[in-house]
Write a protein that holds these residues in place. Structure first.
Motif, PDB file in Angstrom:
ATOM      1  N   THR A  79       0.618  -0.906   0.233  1.00  0.00           N
ATOM      2  CA  THR A  79       0.175   0.024  -0.103  1.00  0.00           C
ATOM      3  C   THR A  79       0.783   1.148   0.276  1.00  0.00           C
ATOM      4  O   THR A  79       2.018   1.290   0.470  1.00  0.00           O
ATOM      5  CB  THR A  79      -0.555  -0.037   1.348  1.00  0.00           C
ATOM      6  N   GLU A  80       0.080   2.360  -0.269  1.00  0.00           N
ATOM      7  CA  GLU A  80       1.088   3.657  -0.705  1.00  0.00           C
ATOM      8  C   GLU A  80       0.758   4.346   1.040  1.00  0.00           C
ATOM      9  O   GLU A  80      -0.535   4.881   0.702  1.00  0.00           O
ATOM     10  CB  GLU A  80       1.117   4.271  -1.846  1.00  0.00           C
ATOM     11  N   ALA A  81       1.361   5.158   1.651  1.00  0.00           N
ATOM     12  CA  ALA A  81       1.209   5.983   1.998  1.00  0.00           C
ATOM     13  C   ALA A  81       0.320   7.249   1.208  1.00  0.00           C
ATOM     14  O   ALA A  81       0.715   7.054   1.049  1.00  0.00           O
ATOM     15  CB  ALA A  81       2.266   7.036   2.991  1.00  0.00           C
ATOM     16  N   ALA A  83      -2.791   6.294   1.246  1.00  0.00           N
ATOM     17  CA  ALA A  83      -4.262   5.925   0.984  1.00  0.00           C
ATOM     18  C   ALA A  83      -4.733   5.684   1.563  1.00  0.00           C
ATOM     19  O   ALA A  83      -6.310   5.504   1.405  1.00  0.00           O
ATOM     20  CB  ALA A  83      -3.947   4.484  -0.174  1.00  0.00           C
TER      21      ALA A  83
END
Lengths: 163, 199
Positions: A79-81, A83
């Motif tokens: 996951t991307e920070a 999100a």
């Protein structure tokens, strides 16, 4: 390397002296006849080359497999920070993450191994490249060995070449 | 040769490791988080260590204290038929805290008048227990797990749903024995929904 010896035999008989005849070829410069024989690797060298190249392909293929697997897992659990939270982090997700890391590591190692094998294949290919042989007939270096043996009523003249 | 090396390097870099950004997962049980991240007990999300402080009850969540006894419990009064209010926020700052909430149920007309109570609290922190008790403190019903799957809330859900006789009741919320990080996270905050649908 194939070797062949040829022997030409002439029997020189005593002949009556003949009148002096003109020598039409006396002033011509002899041109040696040359040809090239392509070298060939030994069976052992071919096996080594095939093994190295096959190993490189196998390592690269396996590396690609683990690369794609790790990418799928990264897409799945990564996951991307920023999100925002979506799911609870569970031991199952953690197990997938660790599997992805393991696959990524395997991919790196296999790519490295495959690259090393590619380089080794290329080096071995060049190193074991056989030299072509050039054979020239008529040159000073390639004069046949001439032997003369007296026989009854004359002599036997022999010449030997190798090619 | 150099080109081959570049290809190998590019392929090696292409190997994908899962990257998990801060704040993108709710903490699991006992504050479980990916490596290099830690559970923020206030947001119950996995964050960069050092970017948050100790657990603190949300503002206003302790406004009903003391509410540990039946006599001192705040009251919702009689639940109107079809009651569907905003959730109440509460806090259990330690394992000994008890939160009680009183309300009354009156007869309602409708196809299916019933109590519909939902308690939601972070998965990461101590598990709560929910009980519907009568005026004497006797348990009428207990909350059953009803967390949806997949769980996009980061919270466990406990539910009590069903028709009950008219009368006065209390909801009792206490800390259980599980999910307290071996005693290190024996606190939590919660949301409580008390509804009285008739259909």
């Amino acid at each position: 390397m194939r070797a062949l010896a040829a022997t030409a035999t002439l029997i020189a008989l005593a002949a009556p002296a003949r009148a002096q005849e003109p020598d039409y070829f006396a002033n011509q410069t002899p041109t040696p006849l040359t040809y090239r024989i392509e070298g060939e690797r030994t069976g052992t060298q071919k096996i080594w080359l095939a093994s190295l190249a096959g190993g490189a392909m196998l390592a690269g293929g396996l590396g690609l497999y683990y690369n794609l697997e790790s990418r799928d897992i990264a897409d799945e659990v990564g996951t991307e920070a920023g999100a925002g939270p979506a799911l609870v982090y569970t031991p199952e997700i953690d197990e997938r993450r660790r599997t992805g890391e393991s696959y990524a590591m395997r991919a790196r190692v296999l790519y490295g191994l495959g690259g090393a094998l590619v380089i080794a294949t290329a080096v071995y290919f060049v190193w074991t490249s056989p030299d072509d042989r050039v054979i020239a007939y008529g040159s000073d270096d390639d004069r046949p060995d001439v032997t003369i043996a007296p026989v009854r009523g004359g002599a036997v003249i022999g010449a030997g070449w190798s090619f | 040769m150099r080109a081959a090396g570049a290809v190998v390097a590019a392929l090696a870099l292409a190997a994908c490791e899962p990257e998990i950004g801060a704040g993108t997962y709710y903490c699991g049980e006992d504050g479980f988080c990916p490596p290099d991240l830690a559970c923020n007990p206030d947001t119950f999300t996995c964050e960069t260590p050092g970017s948050f402080g100790e657990f603190d009850c949300p503002s206003g969540s302790e406004a009903d204290e003391p509410d540990d006894e039946l006599a001192s419990a705040p009251t919702l009064g009689a639940l109107p038929c079809g009651y569907n209010p905003i959730p109440r926020e509460g806090c259990v700052p330690d394992g000994d805290d008890v939160d009680l909430l009183q309300f009354e149920v009156a007869a309602c007309t409708g196809a299916n008048p019933r109590l519909d109570i939902t308690l939601m609290f972070p998965v990461a922190l101590v598990e709560l227990e929910l009980a519907l008790v009568d005026d004497t403190g006797a348990i009428v019903r207990t909350g059953e797990p009803c967390t949806p799957e997949p769980n996009f809330t980061g919270r466990r859900w406990l539910c009590i749903e069903g028709a009950v006789p008219d009368g006065a009741y209390h909801l009792r919320i206490t800390a259980g024995d599980d999910g307290d990080c071996d005693g290190a996270c024996r606190y939590t905050h919660y949301l409580l929904f008390v509804r009285y649908p008739t259909a």
